[in-house]
Design a protein around this motif. Structure first.
Motif, PDB file in Angstrom:
ATOM      1  N   ARG A   6      -0.468  -4.297   1.767  1.00 13.33           N
ATOM      2  CA  ARG A   6      -1.109  -4.196   3.159  1.00 13.33           C
ATOM      3  C   ARG A   6      -0.207  -2.975   3.700  1.00 13.33           C
ATOM      4  O   ARG A   6       1.077  -2.782   3.310  1.00 13.33           O
ATOM      5  CB  ARG A   6      -0.605  -5.439   4.037  1.00 13.33           C
ATOM      6  CG  ARG A   6      -1.437  -6.682   3.710  1.00 13.33           C
ATOM      7  CD  ARG A   6      -3.022  -6.787   4.324  1.00 13.33           C
ATOM      8  NE  ARG A   6      -3.669  -5.834   3.305  1.00 13.33           N
ATOM      9  CZ  ARG A   6      -4.994  -5.493   3.290  1.00 13.33           C
ATOM     10  NH1 ARG A   6      -5.666  -5.625   4.606  1.00 13.33           N
ATOM     11  NH2 ARG A   6      -5.528  -4.979   2.664  1.00 13.33           N
ATOM     12  N   GLU A  10      -1.748  -3.772   9.431  1.00 11.89           N
ATOM     13  CA  GLU A  10      -2.773  -4.422   8.578  1.00 11.89           C
ATOM     14  C   GLU A  10      -2.549  -5.888   8.471  1.00 11.89           C
ATOM     15  O   GLU A  10      -1.323  -6.234   8.694  1.00 11.89           O
ATOM     16  CB  GLU A  10      -3.150  -3.940   6.996  1.00 11.89           C
ATOM     17  CG  GLU A  10      -3.827  -2.638   7.282  1.00 11.89           C
ATOM     18  CD  GLU A  10      -3.921  -2.005   5.895  1.00 11.89           C
ATOM     19  OE1 GLU A  10      -4.889  -1.158   5.854  1.00 11.89           O
ATOM     20  OE2 GLU A  10      -3.499  -2.367   5.037  1.00 11.89           O
ATOM     21  N   ARG A  21       0.368 -10.276  10.098  1.00 11.51           N
ATOM     22  CA  ARG A  21       0.377  -9.105  10.161  1.00 11.51           C
ATOM     23  C   ARG A  21       1.420  -8.302   9.864  1.00 11.51           C
ATOM     24  O   ARG A  21       2.755  -8.682  10.120  1.00 11.51           O
ATOM     25  CB  ARG A  21      -0.050  -8.749  11.524  1.00 11.51           C
ATOM     26  CG  ARG A  21      -0.060  -7.180  11.955  1.00 11.51           C
ATOM     27  CD  ARG A  21      -0.795  -6.988  13.136  1.00 11.51           C
ATOM     28  NE  ARG A  21      -2.300  -7.360  13.122  1.00 11.51           N
ATOM     29  CZ  ARG A  21      -3.123  -7.100  14.240  1.00 11.51           C
ATOM     30  NH1 ARG A  21      -2.495  -6.909  15.423  1.00 11.51           N
ATOM     31  NH2 ARG A  21      -4.119  -7.629  14.046  1.00 11.51           N
TER      32      ARG A  21
END
Length: 66
Positions: A6, A10, A21
């Motif tokens: 990620r 994201e 996150r």
């Protein structure tokens, strides 16, 4: 084990109630935010007794990641 990549800002949804996150990446440090119901204990794995029952002193932020 599932491994995902990620970028900053994201997220990964684990279920309808849990989202993780990536907030920021600075060098070898990654800040993550976890949005989960208050009844789910979230504890760093390196802490003694991690994951064993509720953590009354854990800080909960009422802001959502959505």
């Amino acid at each position: 084990m599932l491994v995902l990549c990620r970028k900053e800002q994201e997220s990964i949804r684990i279920s309808d109630e849990i989202m993780i996150r990536v907030l920021s990446i600075q060098g070898n440090r990654v800040r993550i935010g976890i949005d989960a119901p208050a009844g789910i204990a979230i504890v760093r794995s390196e802490l003694p007794n991690a994951g064993r029952g509720p953590v009354p002193h854990a800080r909960r932020d009422s802001r959502s990641l959505h």
